[in-house]
Design an enzyme around this catalytic site. Structure first.
Site, PDB file in Angstrom:
ATOM      1  CB  CYS A   1      -0.994  -0.060   1.161  1.00 35.94           C
ATOM      2  SG  CYS A   1      -2.326   1.163   1.022  1.00 35.94           S
TER       3      CYS A   1
ATOM      4  CG  HIS B   1      -4.143  -3.553   2.532  1.00 40.50           C
ATOM      5  ND1 HIS B   1      -3.189  -3.149   3.433  1.00 40.50           N
ATOM      6  CD2 HIS B   1      -4.711  -2.431   2.053  1.00 40.50           C
ATOM      7  CE1 HIS B   1      -3.179  -1.821   3.507  1.00 40.50           C
ATOM      8  NE2 HIS B   1      -4.095  -1.368   2.673  1.00 40.50           N
TER       9      HIS B   1
ATOM     10  CD  GLU C   1      -2.293  -6.409   4.955  1.00 39.92           C
ATOM     11  OE1 GLU C   1      -2.602  -5.243   5.263  1.00 39.92           O
ATOM     12  OE2 GLU C   1      -1.680  -6.691   3.901  1.00 39.92           O
TER      13      GLU C   1
END
Length: 193
Positions: A77, A175, A177
């Site tokens: 990001c 992202h 994650e």
């Protein structure tokens, strides 16, 4: 394997750490230059505003260290955006790893882009076993245009770089994650480089 997540005060580093733990690895959070240099893999996260994040990097000397790293480095990001030459956000000079300037989305789209969007043109080992058109989770108002270092694109009012690579440096706008099994696979692929 020693995995270091750069902890410089800008980022949702705990969610990245938990995602790495779910893959069966441990990660260290650190802003210590020697610890970062000694890592096998480095993750450079970032959430927030570019100019204040860059000030935090400069305060710890990490702005000079990150571009010299020789192990695989993954910017996520804002981390990816700070690896570029420049960002329109806060008129910020970046680390100059990726040869592209980050721009703000035009007012033809809702800003920030929040939610799931597709990644296409996947051109790197970090996308092994990830299908073309997979959906990733994004939250951002600024983007990196298409460049020779682009390894994946996304469409949002404009087609832009959703992932970049130059030598040992990788950057993703999304992202991983927070992007379900495909995001976890990308993190795993990075850790297996």
């Amino acid at each position: 394997m020693k995995i270091v997540i750069i902890n410089y005060g800008a980022g949702n580093i705990q969610s990245i750490r938990f995602a790495i733990e779910r893959l069966g690895y441990e990660a260290v959070l650190s802003n210590d230059v020697e610890e970062i240099k000694s890592a096998d893999k480095v993750i450079f996260p970032g959430v927030g505003e570019a100019s204040s994040a860059m000030k935090m990097l400069k305060a710890t000397g990490l702005d000079a260290v990150i571009p010299t790293l020789t192990q695989p480095v993954l910017g996520i990001c804002l981390g990816m955006q700070l690896m570029c030459n420049y960002s329109e956000e806060g008129d910020t000079k970046g680390l100059g790893i990726f040869n592209v300037d980050v721009k703000r989305f035009e007012n033809i789209v809702k800003v920030p882009q929040i939610g799931w969007n597709q990644i296409k043109g996947l051109g790197s080992k970090i996308f092994n076993d990830v299908k073309e058109g997979a959906y990733m989770y994004l939250v951002h108002s600024y983007y990196a245009p298409i460049t020779k270092e682009t390894i994946a694109t996304t469409e949002y009012g404009v087609q832009y770089s959703t992932a970049l690579q130059k030598a040992n440096f990788y950057g993703v706008q999304f992202h991983p994650e927070k992007s379900s099994t495909d995001g976890a696979k990308i993190l795993e692929n990075f850790l297996n480089l």
